[in-house]
Design a protein around this motif. Structure first.
Motif, PDB file in Angstrom:
ATOM      1  N   HIS A 298     -58.969 -24.246  -2.387  1.00  0.00           N
ATOM      2  CA  HIS A 298     -59.002 -23.072  -1.517  1.00  0.00           C
ATOM      3  C   HIS A 298     -58.040 -23.239  -0.342  1.00  0.00           C
ATOM      4  O   HIS A 298     -57.435 -22.256   0.120  1.00  0.00           O
ATOM      5  CB  HIS A 298     -60.419 -22.826  -1.016  1.00  0.00           C
ATOM      6  CG  HIS A 298     -60.663 -21.410  -0.605  1.00  0.00           C
ATOM      7  ND1 HIS A 298     -60.431 -20.341  -1.440  1.00  0.00           N
ATOM      8  CD2 HIS A 298     -61.082 -20.871   0.572  1.00  0.00           C
ATOM      9  CE1 HIS A 298     -60.718 -19.210  -0.826  1.00  0.00           C
ATOM     10  NE2 HIS A 298     -61.109 -19.501   0.406  1.00  0.00           N
ATOM     11  N   ALA A 299     -57.876 -24.472   0.148  1.00  0.00           N
ATOM     12  CA  ALA A 299     -56.875 -24.720   1.185  1.00  0.00           C
ATOM     13  C   ALA A 299     -55.479 -24.397   0.664  1.00  0.00           C
ATOM     14  O   ALA A 299     -54.661 -23.779   1.365  1.00  0.00           O
ATOM     15  CB  ALA A 299     -56.952 -26.176   1.643  1.00  0.00           C
ATOM     16  N   VAL A 359     -60.319 -18.077  -8.026  1.00  0.00           N
ATOM     17  CA  VAL A 359     -60.441 -19.300  -8.822  1.00  0.00           C
ATOM     18  C   VAL A 359     -60.785 -20.517  -7.979  1.00  0.00           C
ATOM     19  O   VAL A 359     -61.218 -21.544  -8.519  1.00  0.00           O
ATOM     20  CB  VAL A 359     -59.142 -19.561  -9.619  1.00  0.00           C
ATOM     21  CG1 VAL A 359     -58.807 -18.386 -10.515  1.00  0.00           C
ATOM     22  CG2 VAL A 359     -57.966 -19.868  -8.697  1.00  0.00           C
ATOM     23  N   SER A 360     -60.613 -20.427  -6.654  1.00  0.00           N
ATOM     24  CA  SER A 360     -60.989 -21.549  -5.786  1.00  0.00           C
ATOM     25  C   SER A 360     -62.305 -21.292  -5.067  1.00  0.00           C
ATOM     26  O   SER A 360     -63.158 -22.189  -4.967  1.00  0.00           O
ATOM     27  CB  SER A 360     -59.880 -21.820  -4.763  1.00  0.00           C
ATOM     28  OG  SER A 360     -59.537 -20.659  -4.036  1.00  0.00           O
ATOM     29  N   LYS A 361     -62.514 -20.063  -4.604  1.00  0.00           N
ATOM     30  CA  LYS A 361     -63.757 -19.761  -3.899  1.00  0.00           C
ATOM     31  C   LYS A 361     -64.961 -19.893  -4.823  1.00  0.00           C
ATOM     32  O   LYS A 361     -66.034 -20.341  -4.404  1.00  0.00           O
ATOM     33  CB  LYS A 361     -63.694 -18.355  -3.301  1.00  0.00           C
ATOM     34  CG  LYS A 361     -64.836 -18.031  -2.354  1.00  0.00           C
ATOM     35  CD  LYS A 361     -64.696 -16.643  -1.749  1.00  0.00           C
ATOM     36  CE  LYS A 361     -63.556 -16.579  -0.769  1.00  0.00           C
ATOM     37  NZ  LYS A 361     -63.464 -15.271  -0.086  1.00  0.00           N
ATOM     38  N   SER A 362     -64.796 -19.529  -6.093  1.00  0.00           N
ATOM     39  CA  SER A 362     -65.916 -19.622  -7.030  1.00  0.00           C
ATOM     40  C   SER A 362     -66.343 -21.076  -7.244  1.00  0.00           C
ATOM     41  O   SER A 362     -67.525 -21.352  -7.495  1.00  0.00           O
ATOM     42  CB  SER A 362     -65.536 -18.987  -8.377  1.00  0.00           C
ATOM     43  OG  SER A 362     -64.448 -19.673  -8.972  1.00  0.00           O
ATOM     44  N   SER A 455     -70.737 -14.439 -15.675  1.00  0.00           N
ATOM     45  CA  SER A 455     -71.563 -14.375 -14.465  1.00  0.00           C
ATOM     46  C   SER A 455     -70.709 -14.366 -13.204  1.00  0.00           C
ATOM     47  O   SER A 455     -70.963 -13.590 -12.260  1.00  0.00           O
ATOM     48  CB  SER A 455     -72.535 -15.563 -14.437  1.00  0.00           C
ATOM     49  OG  SER A 455     -71.832 -16.793 -14.415  1.00  0.00           O
ATOM     50  N   HIS A 456     -69.666 -15.219 -13.161  1.00  0.00           N
ATOM     51  CA  HIS A 456     -68.804 -15.255 -11.984  1.00  0.00           C
ATOM     52  C   HIS A 456     -68.082 -13.928 -11.784  1.00  0.00           C
ATOM     53  O   HIS A 456     -68.057 -13.378 -10.675  1.00  0.00           O
ATOM     54  CB  HIS A 456     -67.758 -16.370 -12.126  1.00  0.00           C
ATOM     55  CG  HIS A 456     -68.319 -17.743 -11.984  1.00  0.00           C
ATOM     56  ND1 HIS A 456     -67.676 -18.856 -12.479  1.00  0.00           N
ATOM     57  CD2 HIS A 456     -69.454 -18.198 -11.423  1.00  0.00           C
ATOM     58  CE1 HIS A 456     -68.394 -19.930 -12.219  1.00  0.00           C
ATOM     59  NE2 HIS A 456     -69.483 -19.555 -11.572  1.00  0.00           N
ATOM     60  N   VAL A 457     -67.494 -13.420 -12.844  1.00  0.00           N
ATOM     61  CA  VAL A 457     -66.688 -12.197 -12.744  1.00  0.00           C
ATOM     62  C   VAL A 457     -67.552 -11.004 -12.362  1.00  0.00           C
ATOM     63  O   VAL A 457     -67.219 -10.236 -11.440  1.00  0.00           O
ATOM     64  CB  VAL A 457     -65.944 -11.941 -14.064  1.00  0.00           C
ATOM     65  CG1 VAL A 457     -65.216 -10.593 -14.004  1.00  0.00           C
ATOM     66  CG2 VAL A 457     -64.946 -13.062 -14.343  1.00  0.00           C
ATOM     67  N   LEU A 458     -68.685 -10.820 -13.052  1.00  0.00           N
ATOM     68  CA  LEU A 458     -69.544  -9.666 -12.769  1.00  0.00           C
ATOM     69  C   LEU A 458     -70.127  -9.737 -11.359  1.00  0.00           C
ATOM     70  O   LEU A 458     -70.176  -8.726 -10.647  1.00  0.00           O
ATOM     71  CB  LEU A 458     -70.669  -9.583 -13.793  1.00  0.00           C
ATOM     72  CG  LEU A 458     -70.262  -9.129 -15.199  1.00  0.00           C
ATOM     73  CD1 LEU A 458     -71.475  -9.060 -16.119  1.00  0.00           C
ATOM     74  CD2 LEU A 458     -69.572  -7.761 -15.151  1.00  0.00           C
ATOM     75  N   ALA A 459     -70.573 -10.910 -10.937  1.00  0.00           N
ATOM     76  CA  ALA A 459     -71.145 -11.050  -9.595  1.00  0.00           C
ATOM     77  C   ALA A 459     -70.112 -10.716  -8.526  1.00  0.00           C
ATOM     78  O   ALA A 459     -70.415 -10.013  -7.553  1.00  0.00           O
ATOM     79  CB  ALA A 459     -71.683 -12.460  -9.416  1.00  0.00           C
TER      80      ALA A 459
END
Length: 568
Positions: A298-299, A359-362, A455-459
């Motif tokens: 994320h950095a 892709v980093s925050k998840s 789950s990640h995408v829908l949330a």
């Protein structure tokens, strides 16, 4: 000592570039601005993946260079950021800014490759000295006062770092910079030193105060380096410190409220930067391999998408001379390319799927859930919605799509070098979002992780949809806070209002006490002078004429007393 003569220390190409800028002009200087980061990146690519140098100086074992998987990713990032920033600033004809920018980037590179606390301290202070020039270079009264406050705080961070390092080494520990922890001697001083540069709550106002006052191009460099060096230092020295989980959650949440009511759009992005740093700090605090990977990834992404947003707002400021949301709007008609690039940055920071922030925050959010921090997970969801609200929607909406402003008629696209720099950053945002495994392969720990599950995408899509609906409803219902033509102070109030008022009041009290004491002393002195005058004045007792015989008698008496005391 392990050495190789096929490459230089990582920071050398950038430092050499900064020195050459002092004696060059025109196209040659522009070429050096671009080639120095590329040379540094090429030098880094040919260096071994595990590499260190060791010197013994006055009995101290120092490691000026230490390369491993954690440091090398930041090294790649800083060279990419330096190149993009140099390209963005190519039209600037200011030697101070050019030299300071490359020296600042070199200091950041040197810091992340420092293998000991003393070397880290040297680069830590160089970061302060070189970066403050980018704020002074705007040459306004506001920038000068902000730069002065900034320098005091940054130098204080360095003093704490040095003090912590001395205490740590005095307890018999090596100066080598590895995991330290709060329980180590001097650990709290080092923790606070890193915390200042990481913009911990109540220690963060140097960022929101100074960054918006820097030059158009200087803010892009500032966004990239100082705070990310601090994130690296926390990951190296305090990974797994649970206190960081709660500090990071506060950092992720509280800036949202100030960003919503802030009028200066670069200041909105400064608050947004603290929000994103909060996610990284949470990941470092959890300390698992997944969490550290998420924080570092994320950095990496934040430098690119926050840099893209800062560059787009810098382009607006460069063209219009205005940065207040209340005075902007409708610029998409004259600046369509800048508007599109800004929206890519907005989508990335908001963690839209197929953009880098997702892709980093998840990874961080998944690590929080896996470790059972449910309240922190809810706080990060709130923070995610908030960042979409103020950075994903507010920034492009008020700059480009709100009611047309007076600047629309004269607005135009910024210089081509600025557009090209923004385009490169945008390509990184999209490329990493679509092909995250390329970034994942460079992270400190080799683990299997996929951001793109259902789950990640829908949330995330649901969260973004509800946040967008909330913004729309607030605007249509005329509840959304208006863009006020003012500067909002949060904890800055303590040292910009409370402290000066306190100093003036205390100074007034001291002045009154001083005058009272002086008056009393003056009266006492005058009284003593009156007494002396009674005896020694022209009409005093001792000024009278005495007979010679009387004086002889008194001398004889005194002599007799002296002889008596001497013999008895």
């Amino acid at each position: 000592m392990t050495e190789s003569f096929s490459h230089f220390a990582p920071a050398i190409p950038l430092f050499v570039g900064a020195l050459l800028l002092l004696v060059t002009t025109g196209k040659l200087r522009a070429a050096i601005m671009l080639l120095a980061p590329l040379a540094g990146l090429l030098n880094l690519l040919v260096m071994p993946s595990e590499y260190s140098t060791t010197y013994v100086i006055m009995g101290l074992e120092l490691h000026p260079t230490r390369i491993d998987r954690l440091s090398i990713l930041f090294g790649y990032l800083f060279h990419i950021a330096a190149f993009i920033g140099a390209l963005y600033a190519l039209h600037v004809k200011d030697k101070v800014q050019d030299v300071a920018a490359l020296a600042y980037a070199a200091s950041a590179v040197g810091a992340v490759f420092s293998g000991d606390l003393l070397t880290l301290f040297i680069y830590w202070e160089l970061l302060a000295v070189t970066s403050v020039l980018l704020i002074f270079a705007r040459r306004t009264d506001e920038s000068r006062t902000a730069a002065s406050r900034y320098l005091v705080i940054q130098i204080t961070s360095g003093v704490l770092l040095l003090g912590g390092a001395i205490i740590y080494a005095s307890a018999g520990n090596s100066l080598e910079f590895n995991h330290i922890g709060l329980d180590a001697p001097g650990g709290w001083l080092l923790f606070i030193a890193f915390g200042i540069k990481s913009a911990f709550p109540m220690l963060h106002n140097w960022l929101t105060d100074a960054y918006p006052e820097a030059t158009v191009t200087g803010t892009v460099f500032l966004t990239a380096f100082t705070t990310k060096v601090a994130i690296y230092a926390l990951a190296r020295g305090f990974a797994g410190t649970e206190l960081l989980v709660y500090i990071g959650a506060m950092m992720a949440c509280f800036p949202i409220f100030y960003a919503v009511i802030e009028n200066d759009l670069r200041r909105v992005l400064a608050y947004s930067l603290i929000n994103q740093l909060g996610f990284m700090v949470v990941g470092i605090g959890i300390g698992t391999e997944l969490a550290i990977n998420g924080a570092v990834a994320h950095a990496f992404n934040d430098v690119l998408f926050k840099g893209l947003l800062m560059m787009s707002m810098g382009a607006v400021l460069h063209v219009t001379g205005e940065m207040r949301g209340s005075e902007l709007g409708g610029l998409y008609k004259k600046m369509p390319k800048t508007a599109v690039l800004c929206m890519i940055g907005a989508a990335s920071i908001s963690a839209f799927p197929l953009f880098s922030g997702f892709v980093s925050k998840s990874m961080i959010v998944s690590a929080v859930l896996l470790e059972g921090y449910s309240p922190i997970w809810l706080a990060l969801l709130f923070a995610s919605a908030g960042v979409f609200h103020h950075a994903g929607i507010k920034i492009p909406f008020f700059a480009f799509f709100y009611k047309p402003c007076k600047h629309v008629e004269t607005a135009h696209e910024p210089p081509s070098n600025m557009l090209l720099a923004m385009t490169i950053a945008a390509l990184f945002c999209v490329g990493i979002g679509c092909f995250p495994q390329q970034l994942y392969s460079l992270l400190p720990y080799q683990i299997e992780y996929s951001a793109y599950d259902v789950s990640h995408v829908l949330a995330q899509l649901q969260l973004l949809a509800f946040s967008a609906l909330a913004f729309t409803w607030l605007k249509l219902a005329h509840i959304y806070p208006p863009e006020l033509k003012s500067t909002n102070l949060d904890a800055e109030w303590l040292y910009r209002r409370l402290l000066p008022d306190f100093v003036f009041k205390v100074g007034g009290m001291i002045s009154c006490i001083d005058q009272h004491i002086r008056s009393r002393i003056s009266k006492i002195i005058m009284h003593l002078l009156d007494l002396l005058s009674q005896h020694h004045g022209s009409h005093g007792i001792l000024a009278r004429t005495w007979p010679t015989g009387s004086m002889v008698l008194w001398v004889a008496i005194l002599l007799g007393l002296t002889l008596t005391l001497y013999y008895f």
